[in-house]
Design an enzyme around this catalytic site. Structure first.
Site, PDB file in Angstrom:
ATOM      1  CG  ASP A 187      32.314  40.862  31.538  1.00 26.05           C
ATOM      2  OD1 ASP A 187      31.206  41.225  31.944  1.00 26.05           O
ATOM      3  OD2 ASP A 187      33.328  41.559  31.658  1.00 26.05           O
ATOM      4  CD  GLU A 410      37.932  41.554  38.722  1.00 21.67           C
ATOM      5  OE1 GLU A 410      39.183  41.559  38.665  1.00 21.67           O
ATOM      6  OE2 GLU A 410      37.220  41.788  37.734  1.00 21.67           O
TER       7      GLU A 410
END
Ligand code: 9WN
Length: 442
Positions: A187, A410
């Site tokens: 992203d 994550e």
């Protein structure tokens, strides 16, 4: 690490996957990337996640693929999010994507009926993961069920690849164009900074971020990033996600080296599937030939690194990041390139998302420096693809050690290795299992 410690870690990983599982019906289900921040089914996450299931629950691997491809559009496009169930914990939600509603309120012709999806895609790892599941079924249950599985998914995969090779590559270069940073899976990577800086978001609808309710804002993309993400979605939505309308003048159009390399690696397996099923392979061979012919002229710079190529500025994006190493997954690199890559590995002997020496490197901020397990796993897979030993470069051992010590996060601070983002993250658990239980794909 002792066998006992490994077994304990594997048990923890399985528990996380079980906890993040959502049943849809007897045929299908999916694994939320995280219980809190990502409550739906994500495209490339699912590809990583099924690698984990092949080591303890093959049925779930198949059900995960089935749920994912239920979201496939009529033109082969596979959305990056499938909203099987409702949740208020994510933005942009289906009401924002409006993939079910065309300009004239008649419904987008291509989107599947009765299932809500986003309108952008993600790196097509499923050729790799579906071949991996096939091999596991063949090993454990025999030829008949394995072929049955391939027959179910081969046409869907072929449709996806055909979509990418045509609509996302009108240049016929073998390299794939992305329309949005979210399509890259990386992203807020600085790889996209320049392209995003050129864009002035106009008429952005009022919206409220939800991600920062779950993860500290300082570890997530900025509000300025989000304005651009949302503006780009609106631009695609205004054209009813129709590639023929989007391609000529979309403001963010990049030949992504990670996306394209994964596409090539998936095509390699797609060709094996076609051979196994006695299907024609000429089209797939053509897509692979195109990549082999062009990936260096687009991506390879005289400074000896691979970079993404911006179709709008017509320039390579010279940002030193982990993405430059991902072409390893193609199996096409020379020995000297592989040794060069090894020298770029960070202080913890794992590859940070942005090079540590770069001025834009931030050890804690999402895709701008932290260590991600999926990226390091892809590089490990890339070593295997070149016929190197399982423990080459110690990546495998170092990922396992990091997760054992810090938890199933994550991402991880590339300075302290501390966990960041969401805990009990599905692909971290799944890929950890794959690293521990590795079995050959070919
Ligand atoms: C947008 C789900 C996804 C991953 C991406 C990661 C992040 C989403 C977000 O989470 O992106 O798709 O909202 O930040 O960057 O790689 O697939 O885990």
């Amino acid at each position: 690490m002792t066998e006992e410690e490994k077994a304990k870690l594997a048990e923890k990983a399985k528990k996380i996957l079980k906890g993040n599982w959502e049943k849809i019906d007897d045929q299908a289900g999916y694994t939320k990337p995280s219980k809190t921040i990502y409550p739906f089914q994500w495209n490339w996450d699912s590809g990583f996640i099924v690698y984990g299931y092949t080591h303890f629950d093959l049925e779930k691997a198949v059900k995960e693929c089935r749920a994912l491809f239920r979201g496939q559009w009529k033109n082969g496009f596979l959305p990056h999010i499938i909203f099987h169930k409702d949740s208020k914990n994510y933005f942009p939600d289906p009401d924002f994507w409006k993939t079910g509603m065309g300009e004239f309120g008649e419904g987008l012709e291509l989107a599947p009926k009765g299932i809500k999806t986003s309108g952008i895609t993600q790196p097509p790892i499923h050729g790799m993961s579906i071949w991996h599941i096939y091999k596991a079924i063949r090993r454990e249950k025999g030829k008949v069920p394995a072929i049955k599985f391939l027959k179910e998914f081969y046409p869907k995969l072929l449709a996806l690849h055909k979509y990418l090779a045509t609509k996302r590559d009108p240049e016929r270069s073998g390299l794939i164009t992305i329309y949005h940073p979210w399509e890259s899976g990386f992203d807020n990577s600085p790889r996209w900074d320049e392209a995003l800086a050129r864009i002035t978001p106009k008429n952005v609808e009022p919206y409220e971020r939800v991600d920062t309710k779950f993860v500290d804002k300082k570890f997530r993309p900025t509000d300025e990033d989000y304005d651009r993400y949302i503006y780009l979605v609106q631009s695609l939505r205004n054209k009813d996600y129709n590639d023929d309308l989007i391609y000529p003048d979309h403001e963010f159009k990049i030949k992504d080296q990670v996306f394209s390399s994964i596409f090539y690696a998936s095509n390699k397996r797609l060709k094996l599937m076609a051979n196994t099923l006695g299907e024609d392979t000429s089209e797939i061979t053509e897509w692979m030939n195109r990549f082999e012919k062009n990936f260096r002229s687009y991506f390879y710079s005289l400074d000896g690194n691979f970079y993404d190529y911006d179709l709008v500025s017509k320039q390579r994006i010279k940002v030193p990041s982990a993405a430059s190493l991902v072409p390893l997954i193609t199996g096409l690199l020379e020995d000297y390139e592989i040794s060069k890559f090894r020298r770029q590995i960070g202080v913890h002997k794992l590859v940070p998302s942005v090079d540590e020496e770069s001025s834009i490197y931030n050890p804690d901020l999402y895709w701008r420096g932290p260590i991600w397990v999926n990226v390091n796993w892809l590089l490990w897979k890339g070593y295997l693809e070149h016929g190197l030993d399982l423990n080459f470069g110690s990546l495998r051992e170092n990922i396992i050690k990091m997760v054992q010590k810090e938890g199933f996060y994550e991402y991880f601070s590339s300075e302290t290795l501390e966990g960041r983002g969401s805990d009990e993250f599905s692909w971290t658990a799944a890929l950890l299992l794959d690293l521990i239980e590795h079995k050959k794909d070919y």
